[in-house]
Design a protein around this motif. Structure first.
Motif, PDB file in Angstrom:
ATOM      1  N   UNK A  55       1.128  -0.992   0.330  1.00 54.02           N
ATOM      2  CA  UNK A  55      -0.374  -0.315   0.238  1.00 54.02           C
ATOM      3  C   UNK A  55       0.600   1.004   0.074  1.00 54.02           C
ATOM      4  N   UNK A  56       1.615   1.142   0.380  1.00 52.64           N
ATOM      5  CA  UNK A  56       2.782   2.532   0.719  1.00 52.64           C
ATOM      6  C   UNK A  56       3.552   3.174  -0.424  1.00 52.64           C
ATOM      7  N   UNK A  57       3.986   1.353  -1.617  1.00 54.70           N
ATOM      8  CA  UNK A  57       4.316   1.226  -2.323  1.00 54.70           C
ATOM      9  C   UNK A  57       3.611   2.505  -3.262  1.00 54.70           C
ATOM     10  N   UNK A  58       2.714   1.623  -3.786  1.00 61.04           N
ATOM     11  CA  UNK A  58       1.021   2.184  -4.524  1.00 61.04           C
ATOM     12  C   UNK A  58       1.351   4.200  -3.941  1.00 61.04           C
ATOM     13  N   UNK A  59       1.031   3.905  -3.026  1.00 60.28           N
ATOM     14  CA  UNK A  59       1.061   4.987  -2.138  1.00 60.28           C
ATOM     15  C   UNK A  59       2.132   6.477  -2.935  1.00 60.28           C
ATOM     16  N   UNK A  60       3.339   5.792  -2.854  1.00 55.06           N
ATOM     17  CA  UNK A  60       4.597   6.785  -3.105  1.00 55.06           C
ATOM     18  C   UNK A  60       4.587   6.345  -4.204  1.00 55.06           C
ATOM     19  N   UNK A  61       3.951   5.924  -5.472  1.00 56.76           N
ATOM     20  CA  UNK A  61       4.236   6.155  -6.852  1.00 56.76           C
ATOM     21  C   UNK A  61       3.330   7.054  -7.062  1.00 56.76           C
ATOM     22  N   UNK A  62       1.766   6.589  -6.644  1.00 61.23           N
ATOM     23  CA  UNK A  62       0.797   7.453  -7.149  1.00 61.23           C
ATOM     24  C   UNK A  62       0.893   8.705  -6.658  1.00 61.23           C
ATOM     25  N   UNK A  63       1.616   9.559  -5.778  1.00 62.56           N
ATOM     26  CA  UNK A  63       2.306  10.598  -4.658  1.00 62.56           C
ATOM     27  C   UNK A  63       3.432  11.801  -5.947  1.00 62.56           C
ATOM     28  N   UNK A  70      -7.555  -4.502   6.551  1.00 59.76           N
ATOM     29  CA  UNK A  70      -8.288  -3.579   7.309  1.00 59.76           C
ATOM     30  C   UNK A  70      -7.979  -2.933   8.472  1.00 59.76           C
ATOM     31  N   UNK A  71      -6.411  -3.132   8.162  1.00 62.12           N
ATOM     32  CA  UNK A  71      -5.298  -1.954   8.785  1.00 62.12           C
ATOM     33  C   UNK A  71      -5.192  -1.213   7.863  1.00 62.12           C
ATOM     34  N   UNK A  72      -4.929  -1.538   6.341  1.00 61.85           N
ATOM     35  CA  UNK A  72      -5.147  -0.112   5.960  1.00 61.85           C
ATOM     36  C   UNK A  72      -5.805   0.512   5.622  1.00 61.85           C
ATOM     37  N   UNK A  73      -7.126   0.122   5.489  1.00 62.07           N
ATOM     38  CA  UNK A  73      -8.194   1.234   5.123  1.00 62.07           C
ATOM     39  C   UNK A  73      -8.329   2.608   6.839  1.00 62.07           C
ATOM     40  N   UNK A  74      -7.239   1.969   7.583  1.00 60.71           N
ATOM     41  CA  UNK A  74      -7.517   2.988   8.466  1.00 60.71           C
ATOM     42  C   UNK A  74      -6.349   3.601   8.695  1.00 60.71           C
ATOM     43  N   UNK A 128      -4.298   7.262   7.462  1.00 55.65           N
ATOM     44  CA  UNK A 128      -4.798   8.334   7.665  1.00 55.65           C
ATOM     45  C   UNK A 128      -5.232   9.069   6.319  1.00 55.65           C
ATOM     46  N   UNK A 129      -5.689  10.137   5.623  1.00 53.65           N
ATOM     47  CA  UNK A 129      -6.190  11.134   4.228  1.00 53.65           C
ATOM     48  C   UNK A 129      -4.157  11.208   3.656  1.00 53.65           C
ATOM     49  N   UNK A 130      -3.677  11.601   4.435  1.00 56.76           N
ATOM     50  CA  UNK A 130      -2.955  12.525   3.786  1.00 56.76           C
ATOM     51  C   UNK A 130      -1.574  11.461   3.377  1.00 56.76           C
ATOM     52  N   UNK A 131      -1.350  10.382   4.465  1.00 57.62           N
ATOM     53  CA  UNK A 131      -0.487   8.956   3.805  1.00 57.62           C
ATOM     54  C   UNK A 131      -0.510   9.019   2.519  1.00 57.62           C
ATOM     55  N   UNK A 132       0.299   8.362   1.516  1.00 59.40           N
ATOM     56  CA  UNK A 132       0.895   8.045   0.658  1.00 59.40           C
ATOM     57  C   UNK A 132       0.768   6.607   0.718  1.00 59.40           C
ATOM     58  N   UNK A 133      -0.552   5.901   0.495  1.00 57.40           N
ATOM     59  CA  UNK A 133      -1.104   4.962   1.060  1.00 57.40           C
ATOM     60  C   UNK A 133      -2.290   4.611  -0.250  1.00 57.40           C
TER      61      UNK A 133
END
Lengths: 387, 248
Positions: free
Chosen positions: A34-42, A334-338, A340-345
C-alpha cells in the motif's frame, strides 16, 4: 492429504505459531504494498494519467529531475513531428512553484504547461477545460486543501495571478506535489520572466511573447508501433534528428524527483520480507521433518513412496501458507483502510495479489527444500530401538 | 558351529506339511557385510533359512548378533552382499531401485515395529486407513473399513484413540492390525515385547502367532524375550551372524 490434515489438527499449537508468523508477514506485505503504491501515485500519478508513450528530453540531461532540468525548443519538436511512428508530439512545460491562495494559504504546485487544444490537455471532472490565459486545472486532491473553482492563486516572487477553473479526475501529482495544468503559452510567459507582477496574464501578453522553449516533448506513438510499445530502439532515429534523449513513459518515472530512491528502498524491504518468509517457513518444516524422521522411516518401510510423503508434506505447507496468508492479507486490508488521508497509501488489487502469490510461492519453495528430506530418510532406520 | 550354513528347512520342521505355493521366506547362503566406521562387519554370515506360509518363527540371540540385519534383508530394506533372498517366490535381487522395493514392500510385507511405532497424529482407525492408502498407492483406493481388523486384535473399542492415549500393549495391538492391512504374505516383527510386562508380552506374541496361523502368513519375529517362545512354531538362534536351530 490424509496425513497432512490430521497432523495439522494434531499439532495445531505448533502450526498456529508458524501460521501467526506467516500472517504477520502477510500483513506487513500488504502495508508495504500500500505504501509503495501510494508513493508511486504521489510521485508519478500525473505522468501516468497522460496519454503519452514517451518523453523526449534535451540530449544529455541528467536523469534525476530531468523534467525540470531539461530545455527543448520548437525546432526539436519539429524534428520529432517528422518521425514516421509519431502520432502526436507536443511541447510540455514543467516546473515546481510555491504559491499562495486568495485566502492566504500556501500551496506547492507542479505547473504543467500544455496546449489547451492539444492531446495533453486535461479533461476536468469538475469545472471547465483550460481556456484563456490565466486558467488552471488542478489536481482533485487539492479540494481537500480549501481550493475551489474560482480560487485565485498567486505565484510567489513573481506575483502572477492565476485562477482555478477546473479539477482533474482523480489525484494528479508529480514528485509528491499537486499538479496545476495551465496553457503552454502562459507557462512560457512565466519561464521567460515576462509574466505580469500583481495581475493575471492577458492574451495580448501571450501573443506578444517570442519564446519557443519548454521542458520536454511529449510523444504519442502511432497505434501498434514500436514507439508506442516503448522500445528504446524506436527512439534512436528521432533522438539523432532532434538531439534529444527519449525515455518510454514508465522509464521516465525515474526522471521524476525521488521516485527511484523511494521505489528502490521499498522494493528492497519487500525482497527481504520474502526472503525472511521463505527462510522461516523452511526452518520450521526442517525441524518438523526431523522431528518426524523415525515416523517417516516407518512409513517408508511400510512401502510409502518418497513421492507420497513429499506430496503430503507439500500439501500441508500449502494449506498452512494459503490459509494464513489469506488471513494476514484480510487483516492487512483492514489495517490499511484505517490509514489517515494525508498518508501516501493506496491499496491496489494487482500488487497485493502479486505479493500474496509471491509470499505463498516462496514459502512453498522454502518448505519444499525442507520436505525434500523425506527422500533421504532410510527406511531401514525404522528397525531397532533407536527412538 | 562351522562356517557352513545349517539348512533350516521349514518342511523338515513341520513334518508332513505340504505347501503347494512358494515359501514365505527363503534365504539361501545370505551374507551381509556392513561398513561400520571403516571396519567391515559381517552382520549375516552365510545364512540359510526358509519359513513356510502359516509358520511363525522366532529368532533369538544377543544384541548385535545380526537379528535386525536378518529382518532388513528379508524385508527388502537392505540388499545382501551375496546369496539369494526370495520372498513369496520373488527373488529380491530382481527388484532394482528404491521405487520397486517400496512397491514390493507395500504389496507383500507386513512390519511390526518396537513399541508399535505408530504415527502420533492418527487415531487407531486412521493408522489402518493410512496403511491402506500406502498399500493402494496410485490405484484409486477402494473404501476401507478398519473395524474388522481392529476387532481381530481386540481394539475395536479404542478405534478413536491416538497412540498417546493407548497403553504399550494397546499400541502394539494397533501396530499388528496395521501390519495386516495389506494382507501380507510375510510378516516381519521386530522386538514386539520390548516395552511390555510379562503378561502383555504373552498376549501379544500369542496374537501374532494366531494371526499368522489363521491367515497363512509366514511370520519372522526377532526377540530376546525367552518367555514368549512357547507360542512360536520354531525357534532359531543367531550368534555373530550365524544361524542355528534351537531344539524344541
Amino acid at each position: 492429504m490424509f496425513l497432512a490434515l490430521r497432523e495439522l489438527t494434531f499439532a495445531r499449537g505448533r502450526f498456529s505459531l508458524m501460521g501467526l508468523v506467516i500472517g504477520l508477514i502477510a500483513i506487513l506485505m500488504v502495508l508495504l504494498s500500500g505504501l509503495s503504491s501510494g508513493l508511486v501515485n504521489d510521485g508519478v500519478s500525473g505522468l501516468k494519467s497522460l496519454p503519452v508513450s514517451a518523453f523526449a528530453f534535451d540530449e544529455g540531461t541528467k536523469t534525476d529531475n530531468a523534467f525540470s532540468r531539461s530545455v527543448v525548443d520548437a525546432d526539436q519538436l519539429a524534428a520529432w513531428q517528422d518521425q514516421p511512428d509519431v502520432a502526436e508530439a507536443e511541447l510540455m512545460g514543467s516546473s515546481i512553484m510555491n504559491a499562495v491562495t486568495d485566502r492566504g494559504e500556501q500551496v506547492d504546485l507542479t505547473l504543467f504547461g500544455v496546449d489547451p487544444q492539444g492531446f495533453l490537455a486535461p479533461e476536468p471532472a469538475e469545472g471547465e477545460a483550460l481556456d484563456g490565459a490565466a486558467g488552471l486545472v488542478v489536481s482533485q486532491s487539492l479540494q481537500g486543501e480549501g481550493i475551489e473553482l474560482g480560487t485565485v492563486i498567486t505565484l510567489d516572487r513573481i506575483n502572477t495571478e492565476l485562477e482555478v477553473v477546473g479539477f482533474t479526475d482523480g489525484q494528479a501529482t508529480f514528485g509528491h506535489v499537486n499538479i496545476a495544468y495551465l496553457p503552454l503559452a502562459t507557462w512560457q510567459l512565466i519561464a521567460a520572466g515576462q509574466a505580469p507582477d500583481g495581475a493575471a496574464p492577458t492574451q495580448e501578453q501571450l501573443a506578444a511573447l517570442d519564446f519557443d522553449q519548454a521542458s520536454v516533448i511529449a510523444l504519442q506513438g502511432a497505434e501498434g508501433s514500436a514507439l508506442t510499445a516503448g522500445d528504446p530502439e524506436a527512439f534512436a532515429a528521432g533522438d539523432a534528428e532532434a538531439t534529444t534523449t527519449t525515455m518510454a513513459l514508465e522509464e521516465s518515472f525515474n526522471a521524476s524527483p525521488g521516485y527511484q530512491a523511494e521505489t528502490m528502498t521499498l522494493s528492497m524491504i519487500q525482497v527481504f520480507l520474502y526472503a525472511i518468509g521463505a527462510l522461516v517457513v523452511g526452518a520450521f518444516f526442517t525441524v518438523w521433518t526431523i522431528q518426524r524422521s523415525h515416523e517417516l522411516a516407518v512409513l517408508r518401510a511400510m512401502g510409502a513412496s518418497a513421492g507420497y510423503l513429499l506430496r503430503d508434506g507439500l500439501a500441508q505447507a500449502s494449506i498452512l501458507l494459503v490459509s494464513f496468508t489469506a488471513l494476514g492479507v484480510a487483516a492487512g486490508l483492514g489495517l490499511g483502510s484505517l490509514m489517515p488521508d494525508g498518508m501516501p497509501f493506496a491499496l491496489e488489487a494487482q500488487p497485493i495479489a502479486v505479493a500474496s502469490a509471491l509470499t505463498i510461492l516462496l514459502g512453498l519453495v522454502g518448505a519444499a527444500v525442507a520436505v525434500l528430506r523425506v527422500t533421504r530418510i532410510e527406511p531401514i532406520t525404522a528397525l531397532g530401538g533407536n527412538r | 558351529m562351522s562356517a557352513t550354513a545349517h539348512h533350516l528347512d521349514a518342511a523338515s520342521n513341520r513334518a508332513g506339511a505340504v505347501h503347494p505355493g512358494p515359501l514365505g521366506l527363503d534365504l539361501r547362503d545370505v551374507t551381509l557385510e556392513l561398513g561400520d566406521g571403516g571396519e567391515e562387519i559381517r552382520a549375516l554370515d552365510h545364512v540359510t533359512l526358509s519359513v513356510a506360509p502359516g509358520e511363525f518363527l522366532a529368532v533369538i540371540g544377543p544384541s548385535g548378533a545380526g537379528k535386525s540385519s536378518l529382518l532388513a534383508v528379508a524385508g527388502a530394506l537392505a540388499a545382501p552382499t551375496s546369496g539369494t533372498v526370495e520372498v513369496l517366490g520373488q527373488d529380491l535381487s530382481g527388484l532394482r531401485g528404491q521405487g520397486r522395493l517400496a512397491a514390493f514392500r507395500r504389496r507383500n510385507l507386513g512390519f511390526v515395529f518396537q513399541s508399535g511405532n505408530l504415527v502420533p497424529a492418527l487415531n487407531a482407525a486412521d493408522q489402518l486407513r493410512l496403511a491402506h492408502r500406502i498399500a493402494h498407492h496410485r490405484g484409486r483406493s477402494r473404501s476401507f473399513d478398519p473395524a474388522p481388523l481392529l476387532a481381530a486384535v481386540d481394539m475395536g473399542h479404542r478405534a478413536g484413540h491416538r497412540p498417546g492415549q493407548l497403553s504399550g500393549g494397546e499400541r502394539q495391538r494397533v501396530g499388528i492390525a496395521r501390519a495386516l492391512v495389506n494382507e501380507p504374505g510375510l510378516l516381519l516383527v521386530d522386538e514386539p515385547t520390548a516395552s511390555l510386562d510379562r503378561r502383555r508380552s504373552q498376549d501379544i506374541v500369542a496374537l501374532l502367532a494366531r494371526q499368522c496361523h489363521e491367515r497363512g502368513i509366514a511370520g519372522v519375529m526377532v526377540t530376546h524375550d525367552h518367555d514368549v517362545l512357547e507360542h512360536c512354531d520354531r525357534v532359531v538362534e543367531m550368534v555373530d551372524g550365524q544361524l542355528s536351530a534351537v531344539p524344541a
